[in-house]
Write a protein that holds these residues in place. Structure first.
Motif: not given
Length: 321
Positions: A242-245, A282-284, A287-290
């Motif tokens: 969440h913080l990354t997004v 595209l990244l969200n 990020v949540y998957s990895l």
């Protein structure tokens, strides 16, 4: 308006300064658009089919994925058509509609992320009462509230801009109907209009960001008091995605919508806009998957089911023929 001619049609000249890259941009953006749709659809299907993901956190993640998919659908299909078109025209009502839905959905994304931070705080602060506090009804109410507030703010911005008089030039130096390029085409744009737009933009971006930061201040204060290092690691790991997004989303959006602009910065703004309309959605999902083992397991199950179903469908079709 004097001798000015009222504008009823705009031309989106955003990518016209890169004529030699039009076809390459079309391929890259088409690939990105398809990937965004597939990635977000995979997350939504995985959450729907996996019973262990039927929790408040994943309900809000489903809402965010759906909202981000809709946000890209408002912008990218029209962008792809314009890249292959000579006219690049968009009518004034179409432009207003695009702006309303884009900013409504973008604001909705901001407030959903604020709701997700509250959800993480509740999970860490009251783990035993978490499912009593964050019921399905509460989650639905949160998502509905984010949607209503987001679209009300967007309505205010859209009405403010499209009540202006546009005259002479109708060339929008962007690939969609964004705030800055449009207000620079207006004849009667004043400080009053600028203040209304800034206040509504700040309410969405700064307001939701403050709510997120308040939640994380409380989360950090709780985590540092945990006796075990393992407990602290687990608590922080649930928040890392969440913080990354949040960092990506707010970094790009604040740069474009809260920093004062002039006509010389449109090219720079357009490149930043490509980032938050293409790269961030595209990244969200990635990020949540990895960063989430439960989501990885659910996605593997979905892919396994698809791989089993497709050969069966192909065999059935072959037999029918």
């Amino acid at each position: 308006m004097g001798n000015h001619t009222a504008v009823t049609m705009f031309l989106l000249w955003g990518f016209s300064s890169f004529p030699e890259l039009q076809h390459l941009l079309f391929i890259v953006i088409l690939f990105s658009h398809v990937t965004i749709l597939l990635a977000n659809a995979s997350i939504m299907v995985a959450i729907t089919l996996s019973h262990n993901l039927h929790t408040p956190m994943y309900f809000l993640l489903f809402a965010l994925s759906f909202s981000e998919t809709c946000t890209t659908m408002v912008i990218l299909p029209h962008m792809l058509v314009d890249l292959l078109s000579e006219s690049k025209a968009i009518s004034l009502p179409e432009c207003a509609t695009q702006m309303f839905f884009f900013f409504g959905l973008a604001a909705n994304n901001c407030f959903i992320m604020a709701a997700m931070s509250y959800d993480r705080y509740t999970a860490i602060h009251s783990p035993l009462h978490y499912h009593i506090i964050m019921t399905q009804k509460v989650c639905i109410q949160l998502v509905m509230a984010t949607c209503v507030v987001g679209f009300l703010c967007s309505l205010g911005i859209t009405l403010t801009i499209f009540n202006l008089s546009f005259c002479d030039s109708n060339n929008i130096q962007h690939f969609f109907c964004d705030i800055s390029p449009l207000v620079h085409l207006a004849c009667d744009y004043t400080v009053h209009h600028a203040m209304i737009i800034f206040i509504l933009s700040a309410f969405v971006l700064v307001g939701s960001f403050v709510l997120i930061m308040i939640s994380y201040v409380f989360i950090v204060s709780l985590v540092v008091k945990m006796p075990s290092a393992q407990g602290r690691y687990k608590a922080f790991s649930t928040c890392s995605s969440h913080l990354t997004v949040v960092s990506m989303h707010y970094g790009f959006a604040c740069f474009v919508y809260l920093i004062p602009k002039n006509s010389d910065s449109f090219r720079e703004d357009m490149l930043m806009a490509v980032t938050y309309t293409v790269l961030t959605p595209l990244l969200n999902p990635i990020v949540y998957s990895l960063r989430n083992k439960e989501m990885q397991t659910a996605l593997r199950k979905v892919l396994y089911s698809v791989n089993k179903i497709l050969p069966c469908l192909a065999s059935k079709k072959a037999l029918d023929i």
